[in-house]
Motif scaffolding. Structure first.
Motif, mmCIF file in Angstrom:
data_model
loop_
_atom_site.group_PDB
_atom_site.id
_atom_site.type_symbol
_atom_site.label_atom_id
_atom_site.label_comp_id
_atom_site.label_asym_id
_atom_site.label_seq_id
_atom_site.Cartn_x
_atom_site.Cartn_y
_atom_site.Cartn_z
ATOM 1 N N GLU A 163 -2.128 6.546 12.438
ATOM 2 C CA GLU A 163 -2.127 5.058 13.238
ATOM 3 C C GLU A 163 -3.087 5.372 14.772
ATOM 4 O O GLU A 163 -3.157 4.589 14.519
ATOM 5 C CB GLU A 163 -0.739 5.585 13.812
ATOM 6 C CG GLU A 163 1.580 5.703 12.938
ATOM 7 C CD GLU A 163 1.152 4.231 12.437
ATOM 8 O OE1 GLU A 163 0.407 3.032 12.803
ATOM 9 O OE2 GLU A 163 1.425 4.318 10.953
ATOM 10 N N ILE A 164 -3.277 6.559 15.217
ATOM 11 C CA ILE A 164 -4.023 6.404 16.299
ATOM 12 C C ILE A 164 -5.707 5.846 15.936
ATOM 13 O O ILE A 164 -6.490 5.183 16.044
ATOM 14 C CB ILE A 164 -4.765 7.534 16.772
ATOM 15 C CG1 ILE A 164 -3.295 7.479 17.864
ATOM 16 C CG2 ILE A 164 -5.532 7.626 18.098
ATOM 17 C CD1 ILE A 164 -2.964 9.276 18.143
ATOM 18 N N GLN A 165 -5.814 6.362 13.842
ATOM 19 C CA GLN A 165 -7.291 6.497 13.577
ATOM 20 C C GLN A 165 -7.169 4.517 13.175
ATOM 21 O O GLN A 165 -8.156 4.082 13.931
ATOM 22 C CB GLN A 165 -7.717 7.522 12.422
ATOM 23 C CG GLN A 165 -7.936 8.324 12.641
ATOM 24 C CD GLN A 165 -8.091 9.096 11.211
ATOM 25 O OE1 GLN A 165 -8.049 8.496 10.302
ATOM 26 N NE2 GLN A 165 -8.628 10.524 12.026
ATOM 27 N N LYS A 166 -6.130 4.500 12.800
ATOM 28 C CA LYS A 166 -5.854 2.899 12.419
ATOM 29 C C LYS A 166 -6.338 1.744 13.844
ATOM 30 O O LYS A 166 -6.799 0.932 14.090
ATOM 31 C CB LYS A 166 -4.402 2.185 11.928
ATOM 32 C CG LYS A 166 -4.229 2.831 10.941
ATOM 33 C CD LYS A 166 -3.780 1.611 10.078
ATOM 34 C CE LYS A 166 -1.693 2.405 10.479
ATOM 35 N NZ LYS A 166 -0.788 2.394 9.145
ATOM 36 N N LEU A 167 -5.544 1.912 15.205
ATOM 37 C CA LEU A 167 -5.697 1.580 16.206
ATOM 38 C C LEU A 167 -7.226 1.654 16.630
ATOM 39 O O LEU A 167 -7.398 0.581 16.999
ATOM 40 C CB LEU A 167 -4.796 1.974 17.527
ATOM 41 C CG LEU A 167 -4.408 1.474 18.408
ATOM 42 C CD1 LEU A 167 -4.268 -0.088 19.115
ATOM 43 C CD2 LEU A 167 -3.608 1.901 19.366
ATOM 44 N N CYS A 168 -7.495 3.031 16.588
ATOM 45 C CA CYS A 168 -9.305 2.796 17.178
ATOM 46 C C CYS A 168 -9.802 2.451 16.355
ATOM 47 O O CYS A 168 -10.817 0.776 16.629
ATOM 48 C CB CYS A 168 -9.916 4.223 17.355
ATOM 49 S SG CYS A 168 -8.436 5.504 18.164
ATOM 50 N N LEU A 169 -9.959 1.962 15.102
ATOM 51 C CA LEU A 169 -10.626 1.029 13.811
ATOM 52 C C LEU A 169 -10.293 -0.224 14.571
ATOM 53 O O LEU A 169 -11.241 -1.064 14.176
ATOM 54 C CB LEU A 169 -10.227 1.273 12.769
ATOM 55 C CG LEU A 169 -11.095 0.412 11.151
ATOM 56 C CD1 LEU A 169 -12.725 0.679 11.717
ATOM 57 C CD2 LEU A 169 -10.135 0.894 10.156
ATOM 58 N N GLY A 224 -12.154 -1.767 17.415
ATOM 59 C CA GLY A 224 -14.016 -1.550 17.166
ATOM 60 C C GLY A 224 -13.972 -2.647 16.726
ATOM 61 O O GLY A 224 -15.445 -3.130 16.897
ATOM 62 N N LEU A 225 -13.633 -2.665 15.525
ATOM 63 C CA LEU A 225 -14.012 -4.455 14.788
ATOM 64 C C LEU A 225 -13.585 -5.065 16.074
ATOM 65 O O LEU A 225 -14.522 -6.202 15.994
ATOM 66 C CB LEU A 225 -13.063 -4.756 13.558
ATOM 67 C CG LEU A 225 -12.984 -3.646 12.170
ATOM 68 C CD1 LEU A 225 -12.167 -4.062 10.940
ATOM 69 C CD2 LEU A 225 -14.693 -3.727 12.437
ATOM 70 N N VAL A 226 -12.878 -5.648 16.489
ATOM 71 C CA VAL A 226 -12.463 -6.422 17.581
ATOM 72 C C VAL A 226 -13.870 -6.633 18.614
ATOM 73 O O VAL A 226 -14.937 -7.523 18.574
ATOM 74 C CB VAL A 226 -10.496 -6.832 18.523
ATOM 75 C CG1 VAL A 226 -11.153 -7.252 19.663
ATOM 76 C CG2 VAL A 226 -9.936 -6.950 16.716
ATOM 77 N N SER A 227 -13.905 -5.717 19.234
ATOM 78 C CA SER A 227 -14.898 -5.183 20.344
ATOM 79 C C SER A 227 -16.320 -5.515 19.966
ATOM 80 O O SER A 227 -17.166 -6.225 20.020
ATOM 81 C CB SER A 227 -14.568 -3.872 20.294
ATOM 82 O OG SER A 227 -15.460 -3.362 20.149
ATOM 83 N N CYS A 228 -16.332 -5.328 18.002
ATOM 84 C CA CYS A 228 -17.565 -5.663 18.228
ATOM 85 C C CYS A 228 -18.046 -7.437 17.652
ATOM 86 O O CYS A 228 -19.282 -7.788 17.448
ATOM 87 C CB CYS A 228 -18.318 -4.590 15.910
ATOM 88 S SG CYS A 228 -18.269 -2.747 16.720
ATOM 89 N N THR A 229 -17.210 -7.452 16.659
ATOM 90 C CA THR A 229 -17.118 -8.725 16.061
ATOM 91 C C THR A 229 -16.960 -10.130 17.649
ATOM 92 O O THR A 229 -18.165 -10.555 17.857
ATOM 93 C CB THR A 229 -15.257 -9.273 15.775
ATOM 94 O OG1 THR A 229 -15.069 -8.748 14.399
ATOM 95 C CG2 THR A 229 -15.857 -10.978 15.194
ATOM 96 N N PHE A 230 -16.667 -9.401 18.704
ATOM 97 C CA PHE A 230 -16.684 -10.017 20.100
ATOM 98 C C PHE A 230 -18.019 -9.916 20.181
ATOM 99 O O PHE A 230 -18.896 -11.374 21.479
ATOM 100 C CB PHE A 230 -15.968 -9.783 20.699
ATOM 101 C CG PHE A 230 -15.926 -10.556 22.508
ATOM 102 C CD1 PHE A 230 -15.101 -11.942 22.021
ATOM 103 C CD2 PHE A 230 -16.048 -9.897 23.643
ATOM 104 C CE1 PHE A 230 -15.056 -12.436 23.962
ATOM 105 C CE2 PHE A 230 -15.688 -10.323 24.885
ATOM 106 C CZ PHE A 230 -15.815 -12.386 24.616
ATOM 107 N N GLY A 231 -18.514 -8.434 20.761
ATOM 108 C CA GLY A 231 -19.538 -8.939 20.866
ATOM 109 C C GLY A 231 -21.400 -9.503 20.196
ATOM 110 O O GLY A 231 -22.328 -9.803 20.707
#
Length: 52
Positions: A10-16, A19-26
């Motif tokens: 669950e922690i890995q899914k949350l981190c993923l 990460g995807l949201v922050s990469c997309t935003f950036g």
């Protein structure tokens, strides 16, 4: 006292997800100007208000 345990998967899914949201935003912040992003967000919120 109740111990709150979280599966490591669950922690890995949350981190993923974060990460995807922050990469997309950036990516969007680098590709488009601030005025373009604001006008796009206004367009989305205006269309949602009209539909409801």
């Amino acid at each position: 006292m109740v111990l709150w345990t979280v599966d490591s998967f669950e922690i890995q899914k949350l981190c993923l997800f974060v990460g995807l949201v922050s990469c997309t935003f950036g990516y969007l912040m680098g590709k488009y100007s601030q005025a373009q992003i604001i006008s796009f967000l206004k367009f989305i919120f205006e269309t949602k208000e009209v539909k409801s």
